[in-house]
Write a protein that holds these residues in place. Structure first.
Motif, PDB file in Angstrom:
ATOM      1  N   ARG A  73       0.813  -1.217   0.000  1.00 37.34           N
ATOM      2  CA  ARG A  73       0.000   0.000   0.000  1.00 37.34           C
ATOM      3  C   ARG A  73       0.850   1.273   0.000  1.00 37.34           C
ATOM      4  NH1 ARG A  73      -3.282  -1.287   3.724  1.00 37.34           N
ATOM      5  NH2 ARG A  73      -4.854  -2.089   2.285  1.00 37.34           N
ATOM      6  N   PRO A  74       1.993   1.329   0.751  1.00 35.43           N
ATOM      7  CA  PRO A  74       2.814   2.546   0.657  1.00 35.43           C
ATOM      8  C   PRO A  74       3.302   2.843  -0.758  1.00 35.43           C
ATOM      9  CG  PRO A  74       3.424   1.269   2.589  1.00 35.43           C
ATOM     10  CD  PRO A  74       2.466   0.428   1.812  1.00 35.43           C
ATOM     11  N   LEU A  75       3.602   1.798  -1.539  1.00 35.71           N
ATOM     12  CA  LEU A  75       4.012   2.032  -2.923  1.00 35.71           C
ATOM     13  C   LEU A  75       2.861   2.607  -3.743  1.00 35.71           C
ATOM     14  CD1 LEU A  75       6.170  -1.137  -3.696  1.00 35.71           C
ATOM     15  CD2 LEU A  75       6.947   1.173  -3.202  1.00 35.71           C
ATOM     16  N   ASP A  76       1.648   2.101  -3.510  1.00 33.41           N
ATOM     17  CA  ASP A  76       0.486   2.660  -4.210  1.00 33.41           C
ATOM     18  C   ASP A  76       0.271   4.122  -3.822  1.00 33.41           C
ATOM     19  OD1 ASP A  76       0.051   0.206  -5.403  1.00 33.41           O
ATOM     20  OD2 ASP A  76      -1.318  -0.482  -3.845  1.00 33.41           O
ATOM     21  N   GLU A  77       0.427   4.414  -2.530  1.00 34.64           N
ATOM     22  CA  GLU A  77       0.256   5.804  -2.089  1.00 34.64           C
ATOM     23  C   GLU A  77       1.344   6.700  -2.669  1.00 34.64           C
ATOM     24  OE1 GLU A  77       0.296   5.477   2.125  1.00 34.64           O
ATOM     25  OE2 GLU A  77      -1.729   4.604   2.261  1.00 34.64           O
ATOM     26  N   LEU A  78       2.573   6.173  -2.747  1.00 38.66           N
ATOM     27  CA  LEU A  78       3.656   6.946  -3.337  1.00 38.66           C
ATOM     28  C   LEU A  78       3.398   7.195  -4.812  1.00 38.66           C
ATOM     29  CD1 LEU A  78       6.466   8.192  -2.915  1.00 38.66           C
ATOM     30  CD2 LEU A  78       7.452   5.958  -3.465  1.00 38.66           C
ATOM     31  N   ARG A  79       2.893   6.182  -5.506  1.00 42.67           N
ATOM     32  CA  ARG A  79       2.569   6.357  -6.929  1.00 42.67           C
ATOM     33  C   ARG A  79       1.483   7.411  -7.111  1.00 42.67           C
ATOM     34  NH1 ARG A  79      -0.768   1.602  -9.144  1.00 42.67           N
ATOM     35  NH2 ARG A  79      -2.199   2.719  -7.767  1.00 42.67           N
ATOM     36  N   ASN A  80       0.450   7.359  -6.274  1.00 40.08           N
ATOM     37  CA  ASN A  80      -0.623   8.355  -6.373  1.00 40.08           C
ATOM     38  C   ASN A  80      -0.105   9.758  -6.053  1.00 40.08           C
ATOM     39  OD1 ASN A  80      -2.453   6.319  -7.005  1.00 40.08           O
ATOM     40  ND2 ASN A  80      -3.004   5.970  -4.869  1.00 40.08           N
ATOM     41  N   GLU A  81       0.787   9.835  -5.045  1.00 40.57           N
ATOM     42  CA  GLU A  81       1.347  11.131  -4.665  1.00 40.57           C
ATOM     43  C   GLU A  81       2.122  11.755  -5.824  1.00 40.57           C
ATOM     44  OE1 GLU A  81       2.732  14.400  -2.392  1.00 40.57           O
ATOM     45  OE2 GLU A  81       1.123  12.960  -1.973  1.00 40.57           O
ATOM     46  N   VAL A  82       2.949  10.934  -6.476  1.00 39.95           N
ATOM     47  CA  VAL A  82       3.750  11.448  -7.588  1.00 39.95           C
ATOM     48  C   VAL A  82       2.875  11.704  -8.810  1.00 39.95           C
ATOM     49  CG1 VAL A  82       5.666  10.922  -9.153  1.00 39.95           C
ATOM     50  CG2 VAL A  82       5.820  10.296  -6.742  1.00 39.95           C
ATOM     51  N   GLY A  83       1.903  10.812  -9.048  1.00 40.49           N
ATOM     52  CA  GLY A  83       1.053  10.949 -10.229  1.00 40.49           C
ATOM     53  C   GLY A  83       0.159  12.176 -10.204  1.00 40.49           C
ATOM     54  N   GLN A  84      -0.193  12.667  -9.011  1.00 44.02           N
ATOM     55  CA  GLN A  84      -1.084  13.818  -8.909  1.00 44.02           C
ATOM     56  C   GLN A  84      -0.346  15.148  -8.969  1.00 44.02           C
ATOM     57  OE1 GLN A  84      -3.210  13.202  -5.252  1.00 44.02           O
ATOM     58  NE2 GLN A  84      -4.395  11.464  -6.042  1.00 44.02           N
ATOM     59  N   ARG A  85       0.979  15.100  -9.021  1.00 45.20           N
ATOM     60  CA  ARG A  85       1.742  16.339  -9.023  1.00 45.20           C
ATOM     61  C   ARG A  85       1.899  16.879 -10.440  1.00 45.20           C
ATOM     62  NH1 ARG A  85       6.479  16.529  -4.535  1.00 45.20           N
ATOM     63  NH2 ARG A  85       5.253  15.837  -2.750  1.00 45.20           N
ATOM     64  N   GLY A  86       1.977  18.193 -10.507  1.00 46.94           N
ATOM     65  CA  GLY A  86       2.213  18.855 -11.775  1.00 46.94           C
ATOM     66  C   GLY A  86       3.644  19.333 -11.869  1.00 46.94           C
ATOM     67  N   GLY A  87       3.939  20.063 -12.948  1.00 48.67           N
ATOM     68  CA  GLY A  87       5.292  20.535 -13.184  1.00 48.67           C
ATOM     69  C   GLY A  87       5.768  21.538 -12.160  1.00 48.67           C
ATOM     70  N   ARG A  88       4.843  22.189 -11.445  1.00 51.06           N
ATOM     71  CA  ARG A  88       5.232  23.179 -10.447  1.00 51.06           C
ATOM     72  C   ARG A  88       5.239  22.622  -9.031  1.00 51.06           C
ATOM     73  NH1 ARG A  88       1.859  28.583 -12.424  1.00 51.06           N
ATOM     74  NH2 ARG A  88       2.731  28.670 -14.550  1.00 51.06           N
ATOM     75  N   GLN A  89       4.873  21.366  -8.865  1.00 58.67           N
ATOM     76  CA  GLN A  89       4.818  20.752  -7.536  1.00 58.67           C
ATOM     77  C   GLN A  89       5.977  19.766  -7.389  1.00 58.67           C
ATOM     78  OE1 GLN A  89       0.817  19.214  -8.026  1.00 58.67           O
ATOM     79  NE2 GLN A  89       0.047  20.705  -6.544  1.00 58.67           N
ATOM     80  N   LEU A  90       7.179  20.306  -7.256  1.00 60.72           N
ATOM     81  CA  LEU A  90       8.377  19.479  -7.177  1.00 60.72           C
ATOM     82  C   LEU A  90       8.963  19.461  -5.766  1.00 60.72           C
ATOM     83  CD1 LEU A  90      10.125  20.505 -10.524  1.00 60.72           C
ATOM     84  CD2 LEU A  90       8.714  18.501 -10.064  1.00 60.72           C
ATOM     85  N   HIS A  91       8.140  19.791  -4.751  1.00 54.44           N
ATOM     86  CA  HIS A  91       8.621  19.738  -3.377  1.00 54.44           C
ATOM     87  C   HIS A  91       8.786  18.280  -2.937  1.00 54.44           C
ATOM     88  CE1 HIS A  91       4.206  19.842  -3.334  1.00 54.44           C
ATOM     89  NE2 HIS A  91       4.295  19.004  -2.313  1.00 54.44           N
ATOM     90  N   SER A  92       9.564  18.085  -1.885  1.00 54.76           N
ATOM     91  CA  SER A  92       9.901  16.734  -1.428  1.00 54.76           C
ATOM     92  C   SER A  92       8.675  16.003  -0.881  1.00 54.76           C
ATOM     93  CB  SER A  92      10.982  16.804  -0.338  1.00 54.76           C
ATOM     94  OG  SER A  92      12.150  17.390  -0.846  1.00 54.76           O
ATOM     95  N   ILE A  93       8.725  14.679  -0.994  1.00 57.12           N
ATOM     96  CA  ILE A  93       7.661  13.815  -0.471  1.00 57.12           C
ATOM     97  C   ILE A  93       7.993  13.474   0.981  1.00 57.12           C
ATOM     98  CG2 ILE A  93       6.504  11.596  -0.739  1.00 57.12           C
ATOM     99  CD1 ILE A  93       7.297  11.682  -3.692  1.00 57.12           C
ATOM    100  N   PRO A  94       7.052  13.657   1.919  1.00 57.13           N
ATOM    101  CA  PRO A  94       7.340  13.329   3.330  1.00 57.13           C
ATOM    102  C   PRO A  94       7.657  11.845   3.502  1.00 57.13           C
ATOM    103  CG  PRO A  94       5.324  14.636   3.127  1.00 57.13           C
ATOM    104  CD  PRO A  94       5.704  14.229   1.739  1.00 57.13           C
ATOM    105  N   THR A  95       8.644  11.545   4.342  1.00 55.27           N
ATOM    106  CA  THR A  95       9.032  10.149   4.598  1.00 55.27           C
ATOM    107  C   THR A  95       8.543   9.639   5.947  1.00 55.27           C
ATOM    108  OG1 THR A  95      11.154  10.916   5.504  1.00 55.27           O
ATOM    109  CG2 THR A  95      11.093  10.367   3.157  1.00 55.27           C
TER     110      THR A  95
END
Length: 462
Positions: A174-196
């Protein structure tokens, strides 16, 4: 496309089925042995019971009455058969007429009688032998009836484990799915770091690497935006000037058009020079074009570059010289020939443009402490120490009036810095011995390779 979830499910399901099969075989074998032991114990108990209650026989041979015909055993043969024999083999009693194997020795036996397999137990006391027997077919039938009930819990266990394994794999991924969704929903201006925080230990390194990539992309995109904005601003000035000069040219009398056309040519030359350097800077970007590193002779490359600018130096009355060791020193580096030639061309051309007529420009090359040290020095106005770091930035012209007179674009040193960085080297700005600018470049030597033969580039000024 290979799926981690499918791969894990296949491996876990295969392991579960193999384990269930092995456990089933072991359980079947252990249950069969235990069942036989219990049934053999039952034969012993029946034989002991017959011995305790055998008080009515007078030693007369047993006469079977109402017995079934030979070869056609009674339908009761599936039950236990108890017999009493004398030691000399005379049958005194049989619980089922004409049913049961012949007398056996004391102990447990498996014998075949009338085409059937029998489990037999015999025990003697005084002058009599008690024998108890049962067919193995009825024993197997009873065991198989029991096995059906043993199989149901095992099947239920396999189904439950399969369900729990599937749920466990889904929860683990599930964390991989959430990470995929997090990255997939970002646009070209949303390049901030992903919380770990809260991520599994195995996913944290991947997330950190992805964050590093996002940071680099953010830096590159910001640099690209600044570059495009600066390029548009810098190109706007010469293009606007060219447009204005072209409009004025139409209105001027014929006697003044020659001077106006010279100014127009200068504006076009400046714009072309800037566009050329912009293209060169884009080509040298390692993110766009990977450098092709090969062993090469920096001496031969410097000789080529100096020879190519001798005509321009003579036209401006500038003394251009190349200072190298008299004996071959094998100054060989791992480098990109095109990028290094661009580096030399920009440094020499900058020196010639800004030094002014009657000046001196010298290119020197030495090998020092495992590095190739190259210097391009001139006798021009130089750069003040407090402005040297800023001079390496793009589109920076410290003397705007002089830069316009020599068609400067503020990209020469920036291009040189980009090439030196790609070659793991160092670029420093200093003061030459004539008071002008000295650009010092240190590049690591390649001591393990031999330099390829360089084409003859003609004589070099020394």
């Amino acid at each position: 496309m290979k799926s981690i979830r499918s791969h894990l499910l296949t491996l876990q399901a295969s392991a579960l089925l193999i384990t269930a099969l092995v456990v089933s075989l072991m359980t079947f074998r252990l249950a069969w042995n235990g069942f036989n032991n219990v049934r053999d114990l039952g034969l012993e108990q029946i034989a002991a019971t017959v011995l305790r209650h055998d008080t009515s026989l007078d030693g007369e041979p047993f006469a079977a009455s109402g017995s079934a015909p030979q070869g056609q055993p009674d339908e009761d043969e599936d039950h236990f058969v108890s017999q009493i024999w004398t030691r000399d083999g005379q049958l005194l009693f049989s619980s089922l007429p004409q049913v049961g194997p012949p007398l056996q020795s004391v102990g447990h036996h498996i014998v075949t009688w009338q085409g059937q397999s029998w489990r037999v137990f015999a025990v003697d006391e005084d002058d009599r032998v008690v024998q108890v027997a049962v067919t193995t077919a009825i024993r197997r039938q009873h065991f198989y009836d029991l096995v059906r009930w043993l199989t149901l819990p095992l099947l239920l266990l396999v189904l439950l484990l399969g369900f729990f394994i599937r749920q466990a794999i889904s929860d683990a991924l599930r964390p991989l799915d959430e990470l995929r969704n997090e990255v997939g929903q970002r646009g070209g201006r949303q390049l901030h770091s992903i919380p770990t925080e809260g991520l599994p230990t195995e996913v944290v390194p991947l997330t950190r690497t992805l964050n590093d990539l996002l940071d680099r992309l953010d830096v590159l995109m910001n640099a690209q935006k600044r570059f495009i904005a600066d390029a548009a601003h810098e190109l706007n000035t010469p293009l606007a000037a060219i447009r204005l000069q072209a409009q004025l040219l139409r209105r001027l009398p014929a006697s003044e058009r020659e001077t106006a056309m010279d100014e127009l040519d200068q504006g076009i030359a400046r714009a072309c020079r800037m566009v050329q350097q912009l293209l060169e800077l884009a080509r040298l970007d390692p993110e766009v074009r990977g450098h092709h590193m090969v062993p090469l002779s920096l001496e031969a490359l410097a000789c080529e570059a100096v020879s190519a600018f001798q005509g321009m130096a003579g036209h401006q009355d500038i003394a251009l010289a190349l200072d190298m060791p008299q004996a071959p020193s094998d100054i060989i580096i791992q480098g990109d020939a095109h990028a290094l030639r661009t580096l030399l061309d920009n440094l020499i051309e900058n020196a010639l443009r800004y030094a002014g007529p009657g000046a001196r420009v010298e290119v020197s090359l030495r090998g020092e402490d495992g590095h190739a040290v190259m210097r391009v020095a001139d006798s021009g106005p130089g750069i003040p120490p407090e402005q040297r770091q800023r001079a390496l930035e793009r589109f920076v012209r410290l003397d705007e009036q002089r830069a316009r007179s020599v068609h400067g674009s503020g990209l020469g040193l920036s291009i040189a810095q980009s090439v030196v960085t790609a070659h793991r080297g160092e670029l420093l700005l200093g003061q030459s011995r004539w008071g002008g600018l000295e650009v010092c470049i240190r590049l690591p030597l390649d001591a393990q390779e031999a330099a390829p033969a360089m084409p003859d580039s003609g004589p070099c000024a020394t």
